[in-house]
Scaffold this active site. Structure first.
Site, PDB file in Angstrom:
ATOM      1  N   ASP A 104      -5.810   2.433  -3.137  1.00 39.67           N
ATOM      2  CA  ASP A 104      -7.176   2.299  -2.205  1.00 39.67           C
ATOM      3  C   ASP A 104      -7.465   3.598  -1.499  1.00 39.67           C
ATOM      4  O   ASP A 104      -8.482   3.592  -0.656  1.00 39.67           O
ATOM      5  CB  ASP A 104      -7.117   1.354  -1.394  1.00 39.67           C
ATOM      6  CG  ASP A 104      -6.119   1.080  -0.365  1.00 39.67           C
ATOM      7  OD1 ASP A 104      -5.121   1.852  -0.398  1.00 39.67           O
ATOM      8  OD2 ASP A 104      -5.726   0.256   0.489  1.00 39.67           O
ATOM      9  N   ASP A 118      -2.518   6.403  -3.368  1.00 39.09           N
ATOM     10  CA  ASP A 118      -1.475   5.790  -2.766  1.00 39.09           C
ATOM     11  C   ASP A 118      -0.977   4.507  -3.502  1.00 39.09           C
ATOM     12  O   ASP A 118      -1.386   4.351  -4.789  1.00 39.09           O
ATOM     13  CB  ASP A 118      -1.996   5.398  -1.453  1.00 39.09           C
ATOM     14  CG  ASP A 118      -2.712   4.226  -1.231  1.00 39.09           C
ATOM     15  OD1 ASP A 118      -3.540   4.042  -2.411  1.00 39.09           O
ATOM     16  OD2 ASP A 118      -2.692   3.368  -0.335  1.00 39.09           O
ATOM     17  N   ASP A 125      -1.194   1.564  -4.152  1.00 37.03           N
ATOM     18  CA  ASP A 125      -2.143   0.375  -4.657  1.00 37.03           C
ATOM     19  C   ASP A 125      -3.281   0.847  -4.811  1.00 37.03           C
ATOM     20  O   ASP A 125      -4.424   0.154  -5.190  1.00 37.03           O
ATOM     21  CB  ASP A 125      -2.224  -0.778  -3.545  1.00 37.03           C
ATOM     22  CG  ASP A 125      -2.927  -0.226  -2.257  1.00 37.03           C
ATOM     23  OD1 ASP A 125      -2.828   0.691  -1.725  1.00 37.03           O
ATOM     24  OD2 ASP A 125      -3.593  -1.078  -1.648  1.00 37.03           O
ATOM     25  N   SER A 131       0.633  -1.126  -0.267  1.00 39.10           N
ATOM     26  CA  SER A 131      -0.069   0.059   0.053  1.00 39.10           C
ATOM     27  C   SER A 131       0.720   1.220   0.061  1.00 39.10           C
ATOM     28  O   SER A 131       1.626   1.492  -0.932  1.00 39.10           O
ATOM     29  CB  SER A 131      -0.942  -0.025   1.185  1.00 39.10           C
ATOM     30  OG  SER A 131      -1.956   0.790   0.992  1.00 39.10           O
TER      31      SER A 131
END
Length: 451
Positions: free
Chosen positions: A247, A243, A245, A103
């Site tokens: 999400d 960010d 990834d 992430s």
């Protein structure tokens, strides 16, 4: 659970999260899935994806080998966002999805996160079954040959399906808006130009050239400073930062001011409520959301429900009680009508749609929320629970809350991972908030602190 944290298995890639461990997480995870699959399907299907970090392919190849060794049919999505995996698992009818990402964390970290067939995280029971196999002294699982093995193929059309789904979440295109985008050199890098071009947006981008090492590096939702300058330089109406990834999404207004997850939730929640689309007129937030957001919500008759910190707790509460909007200050925002997890690109479209149909500037839409200065001090303690219930500490919290008289708030909570008590307060000025936190922290130190 020692392997699965709140966001799956995490660690420094190739040292803590080794290819050997990734192989086992694939093999044992795949085996548990076959045990839970319906009898017609001897080869459950699993989607596998990753973000842009250099260790992604190393871990993906090891994980896929593990899945194949127990007969799983693997579809590789390549580089795509975490919420895309959650969406595609549901619509593809797969048994599970796996995302390889850490992430918003630095590049040397990576992680493995499983999604169940409903697009939510795996049940605790299934995670515990996988953990038990990881902890077993020997690997006694079957080792099929020939037709018992799994197969792997690339599923490149997954990203196109996901983009089409996103485009259908708003009523019309977004022509006439000029936006600036920061993809954090992460998973959204290859998606933003396709998505925003389809919607007729005029867009400028930064951090859309991942090289395996530059993910989240001074860019993205945790480092919005470059984007703030870029928005002003380009004369954009809004900036959007994702960010690693994809999400999370946070925004920047036309003047270069940050519009965090709290403000985005408020803007979207208010608009949804005005159009009869906000279930129970309620937004689910965590205890870290700012008092300024709650004050703005109260002024517009919106309700709030607070959960522990962590997007999984927000989603749990939303599912349990039937709410459709929730999230965190960090920009993890969940629109449960559309997807099962925080989705940065989805959030960006909802916000852009509101910008277009209201004709208002982002600074105007965000102006209702007056962010209270927040201060957080960590105090090292020997016993977190004893520190929380200490009479002197309780008395000082009560004194401070009385002095605040509704124009501020105190939150004292134990750290989830370290021997710390987190003392947080919000108040109208930097000076007052520092004084309040200082007084409580001093009492905690005197009563139960350790050097």
């Amino acid at each position: 659970m020692k392997y699965f944290g709140t966001d799956g298995v995490r660690g420094v890639a190739n040292q803590e999260l080794t290819p050997e461990l990734a192989f086992k997480v694939g093999r044992f995870g795949g085996y548990v899935l076959t045990q839970h699959a319906d009898s017609q399907n001897a080869h459950p299907q699993v989607l596998v994806a990753r973000d842009t970090r250099i260790s992604g392919e190393l871990l993906e190849n090891a994980l896929v080998a593990g899945l194949l060794s127990v007969g799983i049919e693997v579809l590789r999505l390549g580089v795509i966002t975490t919420p895309a995996v959650a969406y595609l698992v549901r619509t593809q009818g797969a048994a599970a999805g796996v995302m390889i990402t850490a992430s918003h964390n630095p590049v040397e970290y990576n992680g493995i996160k499983y999604f169940g067939n409903d697009g939510y995280k795996l049940s605790d029971e299934m995670e515990e079954e996988i953990e038990a196999l990881l902890d077993a002294p020997t690997d006694d699982l079957p080792r099929p040959t020939t037709d018992g093995l799994g197969t792997v193929e690339d599923y490149s059309e997954g990203s196109q399906k996901y983009i089409q789904f996103l485009e259908q979440t708003i009523a019309d295109d977004l022509d006439g808006l000029h936006i600036a985008v920061d993809s954090a050199n992460g998973s959204t890098s290859g998606l933003v130009s396709r998505l925003y071009a389809d919607l007729n947006l005029d867009f400028d981008t930064i951090a859309t050239t991942p090289n395996g090492l530059n993910i989240n590096d001074q860019v993205g939702s945790t480092h919005p400073e470059q984007l703030q300058k870029f928005v002003v330089d380009q004369g954009a109406a809004i900036g959007l930062a994702f960010d690693g990834d994809g999400d999370r999404c946070i925004a920047v207004d036309e003047e270069g001011h940050l519009v965090d997850g709290d403000k985005i939730m408020y803007i979207c929640g208010k608009y949804m409520a005005e159009h009869g689309r906000l279930k129970k007129d309620t937004i689910v937030t965590t205890v870290m959301s700012n008092l300024g957001m709650y004050k703005a919500m109260e002024a517009h008759d919106l309700q709030s429900v607070k959960t522990k910190v962590g997007d999984r707790y927000v989603v749990e509460e939303m599912r349990k009680s039937g709410y459709n909007l929730g999230g965190e200050q960090s920009g993890h925002i969940v629109f449960l009508d559309f997807n099962t997890t925080g989705d940065g690109l989805l959030t960006s479209l909802q916000l852009l749609h509101i910008l277009k149909v209201t004709g208002k500037k982002l600074s105007e839409l965000a102006a209702d929320v007056k962010t209270y200065p927040q201060k957080l001090v960590n105090v090292k303690v020997s016993d977190k629970q004893a520190a929380l219930t200490n009479p002197q500490v309780q008395a000082m919290i009560a004194t401070v809350e009385k002095e605040m008289n509704g124009d501020g708030r105190v939150l004292v909570r134990p750290s989830g991972t370290e021997p710390l008590l987190r003392v947080m307060a919000e108040a109208p000025t930097e000076e007052t908030v520092a004084a309040y936190v200082g007084r409580i922290a001093d009492v905690v130190r005197a009563e139960v602190g350790v050097e």
